[in-house]
Design an enzyme around this catalytic site. Structure first.
Site, PDB file in Angstrom:
ATOM      1  N   ASP A  88       0.867  -1.177   0.000  1.00 31.49           N
ATOM      2  CA  ASP A  88       0.000   0.000   0.000  1.00 31.49           C
ATOM      3  C   ASP A  88       0.907   1.230   0.000  1.00 31.49           C
ATOM      4  OD1 ASP A  88      -1.694   2.121   0.544  1.00 31.49           O
ATOM      5  OD2 ASP A  88      -2.904   1.010   1.998  1.00 31.49           O
ATOM      6  N   GLU A 181       1.523   2.548  12.977  1.00 28.56           N
ATOM      7  CA  GLU A 181       0.488   2.429  11.961  1.00 28.56           C
ATOM      8  C   GLU A 181      -0.617   1.605  12.608  1.00 28.56           C
ATOM      9  OE1 GLU A 181      -2.093   1.311  10.154  1.00 28.56           O
ATOM     10  OE2 GLU A 181      -0.963  -0.074   8.876  1.00 28.56           O
ATOM     11  N   GLU A 190     -10.399  -2.632  15.471  1.00 23.82           N
ATOM     12  CA  GLU A 190      -9.288  -3.341  16.121  1.00 23.82           C
ATOM     13  C   GLU A 190      -8.751  -2.623  17.351  1.00 23.82           C
ATOM     14  OE1 GLU A 190      -6.348  -4.280  13.132  1.00 23.82           O
ATOM     15  OE2 GLU A 190      -7.422  -6.103  12.553  1.00 23.82           O
ATOM     16  N   HIS A 329      -5.374  -0.180   1.239  1.00 22.99           N
ATOM     17  CA  HIS A 329      -5.828  -1.484   1.729  1.00 22.99           C
ATOM     18  C   HIS A 329      -6.957  -1.346   2.746  1.00 22.99           C
ATOM     19  CE1 HIS A 329      -3.355  -0.582   5.275  1.00 22.99           C
ATOM     20  NE2 HIS A 329      -3.943  -1.598   5.874  1.00 22.99           N
TER      21      HIS A 329
END
Length: 385
Positions: A88, A181, A190, A329
């Site tokens: 990405d 990230e 998440e 992504h």
């Protein structure tokens, strides 16, 4: 001839005995080697963190026994997901350009990389002049990251520690910069930002920096009748059978897919802004109103969510995961409406969004959308998991 035969038979028995002994020795040697490997791995994973040199490429175990957490971290052990993220270019390229274009900010600094994965950001930070970079990741991919760091000759700068950031001990009391990230689908899926917040509050020095430092979540209206039909109308006739009860299950799970920019039919509305330097974990559950102004006559089939990220240094950079940007992504998150709605240019779809962590699985995200349309109000609870 009898003497020769007896001699040969004796030699054969002796050879067989030596072969058996050799096989047993080989088996024992292999067993010892395996045991040595096991011991060495234990030493690596349990070694003391009291000294920086002892910490080079060590690992630390996670104290959590939660099966869902183990499953989450295990999902990041496969190379495929890391390949997808590395490929990405919007994601990785922006991080790389920001770090390298802001070398004076990184030179001589101690940097913490939360969720380091293959170690790419840790190595870029080292390349940018950091004196010490500490990468932390619970996933077993960190063993490959160790090899990667060694292969690139950065082992004297980059220290890797295996474990949850909430559980590990660092070789320093404070760090100057935190890079991570951490973003998931719809930004907050998440819940990895919680770990960055923990690291920030525990280890970031006064006047330290966290990158990226700014994020926002936005909504737009889209028109994609084909998408709606393939996911919802599909259940009206499945080989001649009605399966309409499946519609609610399908609607409840947002789609994560690339949305074409030509399907966007409204202006965007920002529903959440995050200052990573000061945000609290409790602030990540939010409720916000939105208003989307229609830009053309169409049929609205879904509300789509995406996020923008900013890096504010001497040289500032940013990127967007929206439909009008280069695909990433993360794609976009599509919340299909119960029923498509005819809209005209200038119409306003107003509503409320409520976003919460799932009580049973904090990595999942519950989203409730209430939309006021010309045909009436539509409300739906969604779960991103």
């Amino acid at each position: 001839m009898l003497f020769s035969f007896e001699v040969l038979a004796a030699r054969l028995r002796d050879s067989e005995a030596r072969a058996v002994a050799a096989e047993e020795n080989l088996s024992q040697t292999l067993s010892d080697l395996q045991q040595m490997r096991s011991v060495m791995r234990s030493v690596v994973e349990d070694s003391s963190h009291s000294d920086r040199h002892q910490l080079r490429h060590t690992t630390d175990s996670c104290s959590s026994d939660d099966s869902e957490e183990d499953e989450y971290f295990a999902s990041y052990s496969h190379f495929g997901i890391h390949k997808e993220m590395l490929q990405d270019t919007v994601r990785t390229g922006t991080y790389r350009e920001f770090i390298l274009q802001n070398k004076p900010m990184f030179t001589g600094k101690v940097v913490l990389d939360v969720g380091c994965g293959t170690g790419i950001l840790s190595m870029i930070a080292a390349q940018s002049g950091a004196k010490l970079v500490i990468g932390v990741d619970k996933s077993s991919i960190i063993h490959q990251a160790m090899d990667i760091v060694m292969d690139n000759g950065l082992q004297d700068i980059v220290t890797l520690i295996r474990g949850r950031i909430e559980d590990v001990k660092l070789p320093v009391d404070k760090v100057d910069i935190i890079i991570s990230e951490w973003m998931g689908y719809f930004l907050l899926f998440e819940s990895m930002l919680d770990s960055v917040i923990f690291a920030r509050d525990k280890w970031l020095c006064h006047n330290g920096s966290v990158y990226p430092d700014g994020c926002s979540i936005s909504l737009v209206a889209v028109s994609d009748q084909k998408q709606w039909d393939s996911n919802i109308s599909f259940w009206d006739d499945v080989y001649g059978f009605k399966m309409s009860c499946m519609k609610e299950l399908t609607l409840a799970e947002p789609l994560v897919t690339i949305v074409g920019h030509d399907s966007v039919v409204s202006t965007a509305s920002v529903v959440k802004m995050i200052d990573v330097k000061s945000v609290l974990a409790i602030d990540l559950d939010f409720t916000a109103d939105f208003a989307l102004t229609m830009t053309r006559d169409s049929v609205c089939t879904a509300i789509v969510g995406y996020f923008d990220v900013s890096f504010n240094g001497d040289v500032a950079l940013s990127f967007s995961t929206g439909p009008n940007g280069t695909p990433t992504h993360w794609k976009q998150t599509v919340f299909l409406l119960k029923q498509p709605v005819c809209i005209k240019k200038g119409d306003i779809l107003s509503g409320t969004i409520c976003c919460r962590k799932d009580e049973k699985d904090c990595r999942s995200l519950k989203v409730f959308l209430s939309v006021n349309t010309p045909a009436g109000q539509q409300s739906k609870a969604y779960c991103l998991n």
